[in-house]
Structure formats: C-alpha cells, structure tokens
Design a protein around this motif. Structure first.
Motif: not given
Length: 145
Positions: A28-29, A73-74, A77-80, A127-129
């Motif tokens: 994300v950063v 990046g989000l 970041g969610l995947i990681y 669901f997150y994706n």
C-alpha cells in the motif's frame, strides 16, 4: 523495531498482528508513493499558480490522482495480509484458526476437513477481493464514466 519486540514479549498475539500488518502495509505504501510521484508536473504547477496550501494540494490534487495506484496497492496488501494471516496461524501457532485446523487435518490425514478448510479460505479471500473491488468502484466513479 524495538517496540514490536517488546510488544511480542508482552502479549503473545501481538507478534501475529505485527507480522500481518507489516505484510499488508508495504504494498500500500509503495503504490501510494508511486501514485503521487507519477502525477503530472502540470498539476503541481497549477497548484502553485492557484496558491494551494499543502493540505489543499493533497486533498484536491494528489489524493484523487493517486487513488488508482492506492487501490492497486490495497488489493495487493489484502492478498499479502491474508497470506500472512494463514502463515502466522501455521507457523507461530499462537491461537488455533483456519491455518491451525488445516495443519491438524493434514497431519491426521483428514481430507474432508482439509478440503473444507481450503474452501473456507477461498471464500474469505473472494469476499475480501470483492469488497475491495466494490469500494474501488464506489470511490472511483468519476474514472469509470
């Protein structure tokens, strides 16, 4: 770094949280930085001509211009973070979770529990994706028209 070590010693669950936060924070950063850095110099000159303050530049120019990169990046970041959650459950073994149940099922050769665990992981990841995609389409409506 010292704060993280003290926190891990003080509270057992903090190591897992720090591991997940560090895994999801980096993409994300980096993408936010690249999104702001990739703004056209004409936008910077225009904000100088209009005498924007730093806060106005960020609010009116930099943030809307960098939102596509921020959402990229989000997503990463969610995947990681999700992979770090599973990894921390498997390797840190602080509290039993889906990863711990998967590890237990693989050691006891319970294939039905293993497949159910993998299915649950896939559904949570989906669901997150889809949540991130929904948020992206809601906040970037002006770009999709």
């Amino acid at each position: 770094m010292g704060t993280i070590i003290v926190c891990m010693v003080w509270w057992r669950g903090c190591g897992k949280i720090a591991f997940i936060a560090l895994a999801g924070f980096q993409p994300v950063v980096i993408n936010t930085w690249q999104g702001v850095r990739g703004l056209s110099p004409a936008y910077r000159e225009l904000s100088d001509v209009l005498i924007f303050s730093r806060v106005d530049f960020v609010r009116l120019v930099a943030l809307p211009g960098a939102l596509p990169a921020i959402f990229t990046g989000l997503h990463a970041g969610l995947i990681y973070a999700w992979l770090a959650t599973l990894g921390s459950e498997l390797f840190l073994n602080v509290t039993p979770g889906i990863g711990g149940r998967l590890n237990e099922a693989s050691q006891l050769f319970e294939m039905d529990l293993l497949f159910v665990g993998i299915l649950i992981l896939a559904l949570i990841g989906l669901f997150y994706n889809s949540s991130a995609h929904w948020l992206e389409t809601r906040l970037l409506r002006r770009r999709t028209r």
